[in-house]
Design a protein around this motif. Structure first.
Motif, PDB file in Angstrom:
ATOM      1  N   ASN A   5       0.722  -1.661   0.131  1.00 41.15           N
ATOM      2  CA  ASN A   5      -0.231  -0.038  -0.017  1.00 41.15           C
ATOM      3  C   ASN A   5       0.756   1.337  -0.114  1.00 41.15           C
ATOM      4  OD1 ASN A   5      -3.125  -1.300   0.087  1.00 41.15           O
ATOM      5  ND2 ASN A   5      -2.280  -2.405   2.320  1.00 41.15           N
ATOM      6  N   GLU A  58      -5.766   2.578  -5.709  1.00 40.83           N
ATOM      7  CA  GLU A  58      -5.423   3.283  -4.686  1.00 40.83           C
ATOM      8  C   GLU A  58      -4.073   3.141  -4.099  1.00 40.83           C
ATOM      9  OE1 GLU A  58      -6.430  -0.593  -2.794  1.00 40.83           O
ATOM     10  OE2 GLU A  58      -8.525  -0.863  -3.546  1.00 40.83           O
ATOM     11  N   SER A  59      -2.693   2.911  -4.669  1.00 41.45           N
ATOM     12  CA  SER A  59      -2.135   3.523  -4.714  1.00 41.45           C
ATOM     13  C   SER A  59      -1.006   4.209  -6.115  1.00 41.45           C
ATOM     14  CB  SER A  59      -0.913   1.983  -4.191  1.00 41.45           C
ATOM     15  OG  SER A  59      -1.729   1.812  -3.410  1.00 41.45           O
TER      16      SER A  59
END
Length: 109
Positions: A5, A58-59
């Motif tokens: 992440n 998301e990253s």
């Protein structure tokens, strides 16, 4: 398979592992889903080999960092093999399959 992440997590595994795979995965792309399934199959067959992934949506900063660090233009899906802190192999889209992933391990032996 372990999800990454953050840039810090990526740098930690890069220092810890002699060799590892990273898969850049897009949750909105059907080709990426197929590549993810192949990567997951490879990971189950080769449990001794470190396999990580990230979700691009998301990253994004981690995805960009990996592109910059490896010198490999970002694509998704994209599999990158790192050995001794350097990218030694990569593939994208339909070229990500269990055979290509297994074959690429010759780069680290």
């Amino acid at each position: 398979m372990i999800k990454l992440n953050s840039i810090e997590e990526f740098n930690e595994v890069l220092e810890k592992e002699h060799a590892l795979f990273i898969l850049k995965h897009s949750t909105t792309c059907p080709i990426s889903l197929a590549a993810f399934d192949e990567y997951e199959s490879f990971s189950k067959e080769r449990q001794e080999f470190p396999a990580y992934f990230l979700t691009v949506q998301e990253s994004r900063s981690l995805s960009n960092y990996i592109a910059e660090k490896s010198g490999i233009k970002h694509e998704s899906p994209q599999a990158i093999l790192f050995a001794n802190n350097e990218a030694v192999w990569n593939a994208s889209h339909w070229k990500i399959n269990t055979k290509s992933l297994n074959d690429s391990l010759e780069q680290v032996n």
